[in-house]
Scaffold this motif. Structure first.
Motif, PDB file in Angstrom:
ATOM      1  N   ALA A  98      12.575 -13.901 -21.961  1.00  7.11           N
ATOM      2  CA  ALA A  98      13.545 -13.094 -22.706  1.00  7.11           C
ATOM      3  C   ALA A  98      14.060 -12.060 -21.706  1.00  7.11           C
ATOM      4  N   ARG A  99      15.168 -12.326 -21.064  1.00  3.73           N
ATOM      5  CA  ARG A  99      15.506 -11.711 -19.794  1.00  3.73           C
ATOM      6  C   ARG A  99      16.372 -10.450 -19.807  1.00  3.73           C
ATOM      7  N   PRO A 100      17.189 -10.130 -20.800  1.00  6.13           N
ATOM      8  CA  PRO A 100      18.019  -8.921 -20.662  1.00  6.13           C
ATOM      9  C   PRO A 100      17.182  -7.733 -20.195  1.00  6.13           C
ATOM     10  N   SER A 101      17.632  -7.059 -19.149  1.00  3.73           N
ATOM     11  CA  SER A 101      16.848  -5.972 -18.565  1.00  3.73           C
ATOM     12  C   SER A 101      17.743  -5.027 -17.792  1.00  3.73           C
ATOM     13  N   ALA A 102      17.219  -3.846 -17.519  1.00  2.00           N
ATOM     14  CA  ALA A 102      17.981  -2.828 -16.786  1.00  2.00           C
ATOM     15  C   ALA A 102      18.393  -3.320 -15.410  1.00  2.00           C
ATOM     16  N   GLY A 103      17.502  -4.056 -14.757  1.00  2.00           N
ATOM     17  CA  GLY A 103      17.784  -4.508 -13.400  1.00  2.00           C
ATOM     18  C   GLY A 103      18.910  -5.506 -13.301  1.00  2.00           C
ATOM     19  N   CYS A 121      12.658  -3.276 -17.660  1.00  2.00           N
ATOM     20  CA  CYS A 121      12.702  -2.741 -19.021  1.00  2.00           C
ATOM     21  C   CYS A 121      13.968  -3.160 -19.759  1.00  2.00           C
ATOM     22  N   VAL A 122      13.831  -3.330 -21.061  1.00  2.00           N
ATOM     23  CA  VAL A 122      14.994  -3.511 -21.920  1.00  2.00           C
ATOM     24  C   VAL A 122      15.655  -2.147 -22.071  1.00  2.00           C
ATOM     25  N   ARG A 123      16.935  -2.048 -21.776  1.00  2.00           N
ATOM     26  CA  ARG A 123      17.640  -0.763 -21.670  1.00  2.00           C
ATOM     27  C   ARG A 123      18.607  -0.587 -22.841  1.00  2.00           C
ATOM     28  N   GLY A 124      18.211   0.262 -23.791  1.00  2.00           N
ATOM     29  CA  GLY A 124      19.084   0.555 -24.922  1.00  2.00           C
ATOM     30  C   GLY A 124      18.875  -0.387 -26.090  1.00  2.00           C
ATOM     31  N   ALA A 125      19.388   0.037 -27.242  1.00  2.00           N
ATOM     32  CA  ALA A 125      19.227  -0.747 -28.469  1.00  2.00           C
ATOM     33  C   ALA A 125      20.021  -2.048 -28.422  1.00  2.00           C
ATOM     34  N   ASP A 126      21.206  -2.019 -27.797  1.00  2.00           N
ATOM     35  CA  ASP A 126      22.006  -3.243 -27.708  1.00  2.00           C
ATOM     36  C   ASP A 126      21.267  -4.304 -26.894  1.00  2.00           C
TER      37      ASP A 126
END
Length: 313
Positions: A98-103, A121-126
């Protein structure tokens, strides 16, 4: 406060007061009674998986889990469905990130000298919603194992599974990027719903033993780590690792290999070649265990407790 007093405080919390310097044998096992299993990471798409399964047959390597790093979102439905079908037929767990991340987005801190800890890290609610969408999409396509690198996302995963919004047999594998470096952190992670925890690549056997004393959760340990995770080749530590950390996945990454994340058709030939070599490395690791006289059982395909994918009917 004296050392003995601090030890007592930790002991009262049912946590190890020291690392496991005596390297005690773990009494725990996988549901099939095995002490260890083989995982091949960075299996980035159908052709990589096809290669891993073929090489596993050729080298007689009992691969029971493959994991992927590029992410659910960069695979088409057809690609995921093909991987699900192949893995299910082979009795192998398929774990997608589950890849969406800050980087991977517009985070400036993630690329700053002191900001690397934010990258996974997952960045933000979106972005949290996007990560949950990837997990739900994977589940709908038959995947039953997802790789998670964010504490909050792990918590959400556990709650959704408990509420029946995800299949009850779906498992969460905690990424090496979510640093679980001590027994207290391991207990928190396990309590949030982790089914298997990938430990940092540089922990000593004694440090791993302390974590094992704190949680019964399956541990994943890189026997060989990619260069961007230290590049350690720890093959000769396998006999002690199996004894101390069971149940444990021996995870065969690859040193001196390019970082291909995010992968795709433009890198497919390289990704396939790397996948083949990881299986060969696993054969070397298993041979070393045999020469060392390790008689602990290794799981085989289809073993109890694997989060096997479920092809669409």
């Amino acid at each position: 406060m004296t050392t003995s007093a601090i030890d007592a405080l930790l002991t009262d919390l049912d946590l190890p007061a020291t690392d496991a310097h005596a390297l005690p044998a773990s009494p725990l096992r996988f549901p099939d009674g095995a002490a260890y299993r083989v995982e091949i990471p960075s299996v980035e798409g159908p052709r990589c998986l096809e290669t891993v399964l073929a090489e596993a047959r050729r080298y007689e390597v009992p691969v029971t889990r493959v994991s992927q790093g590029t992410g659910v979102g960069l695979l088409t439905d057809a690609e995921i469905s093909e991987m699900v079908a192949m893995a299910a037929a082979a009795g192998v767990e398929l774990c997608l990130f589950a890849r969406p991340s800050a980087g991977w987005d517009t985070s400036a801190m993630a690329v700053a000298p002191a900001g690397g800890g934010l990258a996974a890290c997952v960045r933000g609610a979106d972005q949290l919603a996007a990560a949950v969408d990837e997990i739900r999409r994977a589940a709908e396509l038959g995947v039953r194992s997802v790789l998670i690198a964010d504490l909050g996302l792990l918590s959400v995963f556990g709650q959704l599974r408990a509420a029946g919004e995800l299949p009850a047999q779906m498992q969460a594998k905690v990424s090496v990027m979510l640093s679980v470096a001590n027994p207290a952190t391991a207990r928190v992670i396990a309590g949030l719903g982790a089914d298997t925890i990938n430990l940092p690549t540089d922990l000593s056997i004694a440090q791993i033993g302390a974590i094992r004393a704190a949680v019964p959760t399956t541990l994943d340990v890189y026997v060989e780590a990619p260069d961007n995770l230290g590049g350690f080749v720890r093959h000769y530590e396998q006999p002690r690792l199996v004894r101390v950390a069971a149940p444990v996945y021996l995870k065969f990454g690859l040193r001196n290999a390019p970082d291909i994340y995010p992968s795709g058709s433009h890198l497919e030939a390289t990704a396939v070649a790397l996948s083949a070599e990881r299986v060969r490395r696993a054969r070397l690791g298993l041979d070393l265990l045999r020469r060392a006289g390790v008689d602990a059982d290794c799981s085989v395909a289809g073993a109890d407790g694997l989060a096997l994918p479920v092809p669409a009917t």
